[in-house]
Design an enzyme around this catalytic site. Structure first.
Site, PDB file in Angstrom:
ATOM      1  N   LYS A 115      10.346 -26.163 -64.945  1.00  0.00           N
ATOM      2  CA  LYS A 115       8.627 -26.522 -64.578  1.00  0.00           C
ATOM      3  C   LYS A 115       8.614 -26.701 -62.963  1.00  0.00           C
ATOM      4  O   LYS A 115       9.679 -27.475 -63.372  1.00  0.00           O
ATOM      5  CB  LYS A 115       8.136 -27.059 -65.937  1.00  0.00           C
ATOM      6  N   SER A 145      -0.445 -26.316 -69.905  1.00  0.00           N
ATOM      7  CA  SER A 145       0.625 -26.772 -68.685  1.00  0.00           C
ATOM      8  C   SER A 145       1.331 -25.850 -67.965  1.00  0.00           C
ATOM      9  O   SER A 145       1.566 -25.042 -67.089  1.00  0.00           O
ATOM     10  CB  SER A 145       0.197 -27.791 -67.751  1.00  0.00           C
ATOM     11  N   SER A 151       0.959 -29.639 -73.391  1.00  0.00           N
ATOM     12  CA  SER A 151       1.775 -28.251 -72.370  1.00  0.00           C
ATOM     13  C   SER A 151       2.929 -27.942 -72.497  1.00  0.00           C
ATOM     14  O   SER A 151       2.680 -27.229 -71.780  1.00  0.00           O
ATOM     15  CB  SER A 151       1.860 -29.310 -70.883  1.00  0.00           C
TER      16      SER A 151
END
Lengths: 484, 101
Positions: A78, A153, A177
């Site tokens: 990420k 996310s 997320s």
């Protein structure tokens, strides 16, 4: 090629020399070329760097050294996690061009385990969102249906795994997320106990909630990832100095007699019929295999969204003060320092980030602090007590991960509140700091994956892996035909 | 407790506290968004929590102090490597003291 493997199998092959890390790297690069332009899962991937890592792993084996437990396993990262000398933007224009001078602790640990880092995964800007549409670098598309979001996310991390551009990924979970995008993409996603994994080098959103965790193609792979990244780190004062491990062996433990709590509040209005039916069918199967199902109550669940959006935005408004155009990232020229701050932050932050900074500043401001921030902190106590009480009677709690399957791109983009409500089942465990994971349990009538969430008491990640393995063996995670 | 109306003036005040310059054309929309969210958050007032202690952190053990050992940090060049503007081996910023040059 790599799509045929799970993480542990691929690592064994690379450790034994049956497969070289370079062969894996070439396949990863080919899969990125084939799929990433359409899916936008990775924001940054450098073939030269991928091949260089692979060569180093192969050279290490050629020297007779034993390779680590993630030998040659392609892992997407990420973009909120710092990688030394490699672009790290947290999905924001304000960090455009930023190349951190250090590796996050989780990155050092992955490298030490001989993982192959494939690149930086797209995300909602500063992890603020549930669809990856808030990225400053374009939305990520769900490989099951390109007109739908992968959730967020950590949507890029989820899609990298779902499309087998990588077999594993790191995400961060502040209110869901990791778990929500795992559910929407048919992948496994784990949010460890708060403090289990070092946050050193994770660009902060809400520090009392943020936790890094793995995505994987299967449960055993996610357990192995967690064994690598978990553990105390002197660089993070909130990282727990407690024993770790046993996660992979927990995948083989018996489930007979385990007590599973079913919270009625998680099967109420707003849950799609299809998701509810699939989750209940999975639970019924676990019961047939010897688990004990018990109805439980988590009475403050309905306040979790409000509590979360006060606490998370308050912490974000403070954390994001560091982006001021002075030490890194974007700067907009201005005559005075104050104007430079304002202009830089206006140009660098997207709408949702501004909205949350403003909300967080408001709830902390004089005259409103007690009515909002303090009240939310008190409600957080009641939500924690709900879990404490429930775990006196049950070993784990099971529920849907998300109320629906993947929603359409644009469907909730202009309605922040409805977007926030898509995290309703994942927020409470985040607020309580307890571990939880999402495991695929069915394909819905719409052809899209459905995830089951399992929540355990603090530090009891092993129970998650035990139950999730049983779910998985009855419903092996598939991946979309389009990217096979 | 009723929701305080977040009007243009309040949005601009919070924006100032947040060091955010807003565009004129986004102020009304932000005020409307924030009002909707704050109205929703007001449901927290339904519960009497006068005797409930606030949770500030969920840590299950007391945080330990690390050893106070000297370790090598970033070099000056590394620390400055991502700076938008560097002068005299430091981060350069616009003038912020009256009369300085």
């Amino acid at each position: 090629m790599i799509e045929a493997f799970h993480i542990t199998d691929l690592a064994s092959k690379v450790q034994s020399g049956a497969l070289s890390a370079t062969e894996v790297a070439r396949d990863v690069i080919a899969r990125i070329d084939r799929h990433n332009g359409r899916l936008n899962a990775l924001l940054h991937a450098d073939p030269v760097r991928i091949l260089a890592q692979a060569k180093a792993i192969d050279d290490k084996r050629a020297r007779g050294e034993v390779l680590g437990t993630l030998a040659g396993v392609p892992v997407a990262i990420k973009d909120a996690i710092c990688t030394k000398g490699e672009s790290t933007t947290s999905g924001s224009k304000i960090l455009s061009g930023y190349e951190p001078p250090y590796d996050a602790t989780v990155i050092s640990r992955l490298r030490a385990a001989d993982a192959l880092l494939t690149g930086k995964a797209n995300m909602d800007e500063f992890a603020m969102g549930s669809s990856t549409e808030n990225s400053a670098y374009g939305a990520t598309k769900n490989p099951w249906d390109n007109t739908r979001t992968p959730g967020g996310s950590s949507g890029g991390s989820a899609v990298a795994v779902a499309s087998r551009i990588a077999l594993a990924a790191l995400g961060s979970d502040t209110g869901g997320s990791i778990r929500q995008p795992a559910s929407l993409t048919g992948t496994v996603g784990v949010k460890p106990t708060y403090g289990r994994v070092s946050r050193y080098g994770l660009i902060a959103f809400a520090s009392s909630l943020d936790q890094i965790g793995p995505f994987a193609t299967d449960i055993r792979g996610s357990a192995r990832l967690l064994e690598v990244i978990a553990g105390h780190d002197a660089h993070d004062a909130t990282s727990l100095n407690v024993p770790i491990g046993g996660y992979e062996s927990a995948c083989d433990a018996a489930i007979k007699g385990l007590r599973i709590g079913i919270p009625e509040e998680y099967f109420a209005d707003g849950l799609s019929d299809d998701v509810g039916r699939s989750v209940r069918a999975t639970l019924a199967r676990l019961e047939r295999e010897g688990c004990v199902l018990r109805p439980i109550k988590l009475p403050h669940t309905r306040f979790a969204v409000a509590t979360y959006y006060v606490i998370a935005t308050a912490e974000a408004s403070s954390n994001l003060a560091r982006f001021d155009g002075v030490r890194y990232g974007l700067r907009k020229a201005a005559q005075s320092l104050g104007e430079m701050y304002g202009a830089t932050r206006d140009a660098g932050f997207g709408r949702e980030v501004k909205r949350r900074i403003l909300l967080g500043t408001f709830v902390l401001s004089a005259g409103y602090y007690e009515a909002y921030y303090l009240r939310a902190q008190k409600m957080r106590t009641l939500i924690r007590r709900d879990f404490d009480a429930a775990f006196k009677d049950v070993d784990v709690i099971a529920s849907p991960t998300a109320p629906t399957t993947a929603f359409k791109l644009g469907e909730k983009a202009n309605d922040p509140l409805s977007m926030y409500l898509s995290d309703i089942y994942t927020l409470p465990a985040s607020l309580a700091g307890v571990p939880a994971l999402s495991v695929p349990c069915a394909i819905g009538q719409d052809g899209l994956p459905i995830g089951l969430q399992i929540i355990a008491p603090a530090l009891q990640e092993s129970r998650l892996f035990t139950i999730a393995s049983a779910v998985e063996s009855a419903c092996a995670p598939a991946f979309p035909a389009e990217v096979q | 407790m009723s929701a305080p109306a977040i009007d243009r003036t309040r949005v601009l005040h919070i924006a100032k506290l947040s060091a955010l310059s807003l565009h004129e054309n986004e102020v009304d929309q932000l005020a409307s968004d924030l009002n909707a969210i704050v109205k929703y958050v007001d449901e927290l007032a339904e519960v009497d929590m006068s005797d409930v202690p606030p949770t500030t952190q969920v840590q299950f053990e007391a945080s330990l102090w690390r050893e106070d050992e000297v370790v090598v940090g970033l070099t000056r060049d590394q620390a400055l490597s991502s700076a938008p503007q560097v002068e005299h081996e430091g981060f350069a910023v616009p003038v912020f003291v009256e009369g300085a040059s």
